[in-house]
Design an enzyme around this catalytic site. Structure first.
Site, PDB file in Angstrom:
ATOM      1  N   HIS A  74      37.726 -41.397 -22.706  1.00 40.57           N
ATOM      2  CA  HIS A  74      36.737 -40.492 -22.138  1.00 40.57           C
ATOM      3  C   HIS A  74      36.967 -39.112 -22.743  1.00 40.57           C
ATOM      4  CE1 HIS A  74      35.196 -37.724 -18.976  1.00 40.57           C
ATOM      5  NE2 HIS A  74      34.371 -38.700 -18.678  1.00 40.57           N
ATOM      6  N   HIS A  90      31.495 -38.281 -25.830  1.00 35.95           N
ATOM      7  CA  HIS A  90      30.308 -38.679 -25.072  1.00 35.95           C
ATOM      8  C   HIS A  90      29.965 -37.582 -24.081  1.00 35.95           C
ATOM      9  CE1 HIS A  90      28.508 -40.805 -21.517  1.00 35.95           C
ATOM     10  NE2 HIS A  90      29.541 -40.324 -20.857  1.00 35.95           N
ATOM     11  N   TYR A  96      31.903 -33.956 -23.263  1.00 36.73           N
ATOM     12  CA  TYR A  96      33.237 -33.678 -22.742  1.00 36.73           C
ATOM     13  C   TYR A  96      34.104 -33.093 -23.863  1.00 36.73           C
ATOM     14  CZ  TYR A  96      31.931 -36.081 -18.459  1.00 36.73           C
ATOM     15  OH  TYR A  96      31.312 -36.426 -17.283  1.00 36.73           O
ATOM     16  N   ARG A 148      20.237 -48.546 -17.247  1.00 35.75           N
ATOM     17  CA  ARG A 148      19.135 -49.292 -16.652  1.00 35.75           C
ATOM     18  C   ARG A 148      18.983 -50.664 -17.299  1.00 35.75           C
ATOM     19  NH1 ARG A 148      13.863 -46.806 -15.163  1.00 35.75           N
ATOM     20  NH2 ARG A 148      14.343 -48.051 -13.300  1.00 35.75           N
TER      21      ARG A 148
END
Length: 664
Positions: free
Chosen positions: A175, A178, A181, A318
């Site tokens: 992390h 993306h 960050y 989604r």
């Protein structure tokens, strides 16, 4: 044979074999850590429930790896390095229980937030790759971290991965390059102005990410899987300004062509997969897509990404429709299908797809009220349509010790949820609905094409009423207590009525519900009085139909109070209204209709807004008349949702129903 069999074929990330193509995408595990940085019991139950529901891989949400370069309040998120012994003590319970169901589990390790952190230690500045404006207040300039601090984070990533491996995690996800960050800020030329080995050329700007995978592979072995959370394009027009789908703009952040180059560089560096999307904090809604996006909106980007790399690509966004998902896998647009919010709404969605029981899947609405909205405001994630999400043990339904006869008045979402929960617990339930169908105002809310999931929730409740054999008396209005003398208790979920007021009749004045139900029955241009969520979504529906639309709002901005809890939903809706050229008259009072439209007043100045139809969307008001009569008759009455407060949202309606019905 299951028509979705490709979704249940095995797959590998590096050396890690997965039983199917479904991944539980990472979500910030706010509320799932204790003060020592270890996973708490809520976390263990939360992730285990999704493993039980059939998912092949779980990526446990973001964990901090250090607390000195960038400060994080204790207990907000897990942290393997804060107290390694205590972290492993609970993490091993988590991984063992997940593995019992044949699922694998990765942990997501964060290198930091940088300019997008929304919690800063008093007296300090947010950090960044360079001295750049803070996302939430551009007047604050971030502190550029030193070369030594970058290397400290790299080392901590390796240490955290080693601890995670010892605790039974099958791999890690980084992390993140993306959403903007810290690693992403290093990689973007617009944010990285460094002159050391981490700035300048593209190779230098991604060096941070390269050294992280090298550190982890050194600590855990070259075969230990490492995934990068990666955004291939930023959709950033300017600081704090995103671009909506279809908008022409000049990319300030990462353009897609550079994203393709970086993807190949990450593969060459040793990453075993890319968990890929598009967007950044300045276009936040791309990374956390509201219902206003088309389903699977990352697939066109990830299909091209897959042409550049040979490692697996994970796609969220989604993706809960299995027809869409299986088509994407068949056509090579993605290797794995990642679900986050849909697994909050229904922990068994994967198993239900496998068993061809789609009609039993409780749908995610993409409302983001209970998940990331509550994460940001209250540091705890849950789900608007599933109150037990992240509270599986404490809100588990228990059989009633003494079954009672209970009347539920109102067949909207609140009444249906109350009836469902009561019947699951063994009570004798009868539901009364004054119209000829279930759903109440949810049917109107689901009228725009971008709100079809609202109608899916209504259908889900219809299935539940049939499954549980709950008697539903349609076209039945309860007017007096005598009609309910048989009941031991009454749940009043009769909803609320639209607020109306006199604007004259020089042009037709109608309520928003009438327009949502039958927009073709009314003539444009339209002026909508009330800029809450209902008014704005009605305006967007009409604008997408080619109508000229204006909104008149008394408060300083649209959705000032009555709007989504989650910033991304609100901001995207506002950006779409502007993109569709909906005129906004904020801080303005509607006075009266005239032959050419609606006269309004702002700051003492009057103006005529052109319109052929005025639409009232000024909110809702509860009617307590029946409540008062039932209580005066001595009945045991519980009032929930809009019937209690008027103008509530879907989360509070369902949560009211669940809370009351689970304790009767």
């Amino acid at each position: 044979m299951n028509q979705y069999q490709e979704l249940f074929s095995p797959c590998k990330i590096g050396t890690c074999s997965l039983k199917n193509r479904y991944v539980m995408a990472p979500m910030g595990p706010a509320g799932l850590a204790d003060e020592s940085g270890a996973f708490n019991d809520k976390a263990i139950e939360f992730y285990t429930e999704r493993a039980r529901g059939g998912v092949g891989l779980i990526i446990a949400g973001m964990c901090y790896v250090e607390n000195e370069v960038e400060w994080h309040a204790a207990g907000t998120m897990p942290c393997p390095t804060q107290n390694a012994a205590l972290f492993k003590r609970t993490a091993i319970q988590l991984t063992e229980r997940v593995h019992a169901y044949g699922a694998k589990i990765f942990i997501q390790l964060s290198a930091g937030f940088g300019r997008v952190s929304n919690r800063i230690k008093p007296g300090t500045k947010p950090i960044g790759p360079s001295e750049i404006p803070y996302r939430w207040d551009p007047s604050i300039i971030c502190r550029a971290i030193t070369t030594e601090e970058v290397q400290k984070i790299v080392k901590a990533m390796g240490q955290a991965a080693s601890i995670a491996k010892a605790a039974g995690f099958d791999g890690v996800e980084i992390h993140a390059m993306h959403e903007g960050y810290l690693i992403d800020q290093f990689a973007m030329e617009c944010f990285n102005h460094r002159t050391d080995q981490y700035g300048g050329s593209l190779e230098n700007r991604i060096r941070f990410a390269v050294e992280i995978v090298e550190s982890i592979k050194k600590a855990c072995g070259k075969d230990y899987p490492v995934v990068m959370r990666f955004s291939s394009k930023s959709f950033m027009k300017d600081l704090g300004k995103g671009a909506v789908p279809g908008e022409k703009f000049e990319e300030m952040g990462r353009d897609f062509e550079e994203g393709l180059v970086i993807a190949k560089m990450l593969e060459d560096a040793g990453y075993d997969a890319l968990d890929a999307d598009v967007g950044c904090y300045d276009s936040w809604y791309w990374n956390h897509p509201p219902m206003y996006f088309e389903e699977g909106m990352y697939l066109p980007f990830n299909k091209r990404l897959k042409e550049k790399v040979s490692i697996p690509v994970l796609t969220a966004g989604r993706m809960d429709d299995p027809d869409l998902a299986v088509k994407a896998v068949r056509e090579g647009a993605t290797d794995l299908v990642a679900l986050a919010r849909p697994l909050m709404a229904d922990s068994f969605i994967v198993e239900k797809i496998r068993k061809n029981r789609r009609e039993e899947i409780r749908p995610c609405l993409s409302c983001q009220e209970g998940c990331i909205g509550r994460l940001k405001q209250y540091l705890h994630i849950s789900c608007a349509v599933n109150p037990a999400a992240c509270r599986e043990r404490e809100l588990e339904l228990k059989p009633a010790l003494k079954p009672r006869r209970i009347a539920v008045i109102g067949g909207g979402i609140g009444g249906c949820e109350a009836a469902r929960v009561l019947r699951e617990r063994g009570h004798e339930v009868t539901l009364y609905e004054e119209s000829g169908q279930l759903g109440g105002k949810m049917r109107l809310a689901g009228a725009p094409d971008f709100k079809k999931d609202d109608l899916a929730l209504v259908r889900w409740y219809e299935v539940q009423m049939d499954r549980l054999n709950i008697p539903v008396h349609f076209n039945t209005s309860i007017q007096e207590a005598e009609q309910l003398k048989w009941a031991d208790a009454v749940i009043l979920a009769s909803g609320s009525g639209a607020i109306t007021f006199d604007l004259g009749n020089c042009i037709p004045v109608v309520d928003a519900g009438s327009v949502l139900k039958s927009p073709e029955s009314f003539k444009g241009p339209f002026v909508i009085v009330g800029g809450g969520l209902v008014g704005c979504e009605t305006a967007l529906m009409l604008a997408k139909m080619g109508q000229q639309v204006s909104i008149v709002e008394l408060l300083p901005d649209v959705m000032y109070h009555n709007g989504p809890i989650w910033y991304a939903n609100r901001q995207m809706l506002i950006d779409l209204l502007n993109f569709c050229k909906v005129k906004l008259y904020c801080g303005s009072r509607a006075l009266k209709t005239e032959e050419q439209g609606l006269r309004i007043e702002k700051d003492g100045q009057q103006e005529l807004v052109e319109a052929a139809t005025a639409v009232l969307a000024a909110g809702y008001r509860a009617d307590h008349t029946l409540e008062k009569e039932l209580k005066e008759a001595g009945l045991d009455v519980y009032v929930i949702g809009d019937a209690r407060s008027g103008g509530g949202n879907i989360l509070h309606t369902i949560w009211d129903a669940y809370e009351v019905s689970s304790h009767l």
